[in-house]
Scaffold this motif. Structure first.
Motif, mmCIF file in Angstrom:
data_model
loop_
_atom_site.group_PDB
_atom_site.id
_atom_site.type_symbol
_atom_site.label_atom_id
_atom_site.label_comp_id
_atom_site.label_asym_id
_atom_site.label_seq_id
_atom_site.Cartn_x
_atom_site.Cartn_y
_atom_site.Cartn_z
ATOM 1 N N ASP A 85 -7.263 -22.588 -39.807
ATOM 2 C CA ASP A 85 -6.675 -22.268 -38.504
ATOM 3 C C ASP A 85 -7.219 -23.200 -37.417
ATOM 4 O O ASP A 85 -6.465 -23.649 -36.543
ATOM 5 N N LEU A 86 -8.527 -23.492 -37.467
ATOM 6 C CA LEU A 86 -9.123 -24.405 -36.492
ATOM 7 C C LEU A 86 -8.510 -25.795 -36.604
ATOM 8 O O LEU A 86 -8.232 -26.457 -35.604
ATOM 9 N N TYR A 87 -8.282 -26.220 -37.844
ATOM 10 C CA TYR A 87 -7.641 -27.523 -38.050
ATOM 11 C C TYR A 87 -6.213 -27.512 -37.506
ATOM 12 O O TYR A 87 -5.797 -28.430 -36.783
ATOM 13 N N ASP A 88 -5.465 -26.464 -37.839
ATOM 14 C CA ASP A 88 -4.074 -26.365 -37.388
ATOM 15 C C ASP A 88 -3.984 -26.363 -35.860
ATOM 16 O O ASP A 88 -3.007 -26.861 -35.298
ATOM 17 N N ALA A 89 -4.995 -25.815 -35.202
ATOM 18 C CA ALA A 89 -5.011 -25.754 -33.737
ATOM 19 C C ALA A 89 -5.583 -27.026 -33.115
ATOM 20 O O ALA A 89 -5.680 -27.122 -31.887
ATOM 21 N N GLY A 90 -5.980 -27.999 -33.943
ATOM 22 C CA GLY A 90 -6.454 -29.275 -33.422
ATOM 23 C C GLY A 90 -7.928 -29.342 -33.093
ATOM 24 O O GLY A 90 -8.389 -30.300 -32.470
#
Length: 195
Positions: A147-152
């Protein structure tokens, strides 16, 4: 190689976690590696260290004086290094280790994991980092990082910097893989020479 194991010191955990730690210690010794740990005699820390020694392995414990004063230090370690604080402890564990294995644990284990993981993502070291999670305790963490990756908030190499495993053999094999790649098997050398 010297393998640092991050794991629990809680005495309230399910006995299966202690058995997992003992299996890890036994396998580290069986494969001829040195165990580096937080130097405690309790919980998973104690189980992994005792098992490694019983299987003939060398153990190195690193512990701050404040915890030694609580009488939880593994004084049977082949080498017990006493530090002034937790920061020095983690620095020495890092410096003395060629690879890192994370077992189920609490916030202290997570702190150690995140520090090593972050420094690997930043390119400050290239030592292998493996999580051994047979029962899915860290599943939510894995989803959080996605999720952190998906949110940048993090880079793609956050996934490349770590390996998730579910068995002791798989975990140790992943830790050893970089070592193996430096010394190719004879058949690999033959194939390479053959072009």
């Amino acid at each position: 190689m010297a393998i640092c194991v991050f794991c629990s010191s809680s005495q309230k955990i399910d006995p299966r976690y202690l058995k997992l730690a003992a299996d890890v210690g036994t396998e580290i010794a069986r494969r001829g590696h040195t165990l580096v740990s937080g130097g405690a005699v309790v919980s998973s820390m104690g189980a992994v260290t005792r098992a490694a020694r019983q299987a003939g392995g060398r153990t190195v414990g690193v512990m701050p004086q404040a915890l030694v004063d609580l009488e939880i230090a593994d004084t049977d370690s082949d080498e017990l290094i006493i530090t002034t604080d937790m920061r020095e402890r983690k620095g020495l564990m890092d410096a003395r280790s060629d690879a890192f294995l994370v077992l189920p644990g609490g916030i202290g284990t997570l702190e150690e994991l995140f520090e090593i993981w972050t420094s690997r993502v930043l390119g400050l070291h290239d030592k292998p980092l493996v999580i051994l999670d047979p029962w899915g305790l860290y599943t939510a963490l894995r989803h959080l990082v996605t999720d952190l990756y998906d949110a940048g908030f993090t880079r793609p190499d956050v996934f490349d910097a770590i390996t998730w495993t579910t068995t002791v053999g798989e975990a140790l094999s992943h830790l050893e893989a970089p070592t193996r790649s430096l010394s190719p098997a004879p058949e690999e050398i033959g194939e390479s020479a053959a072009g």
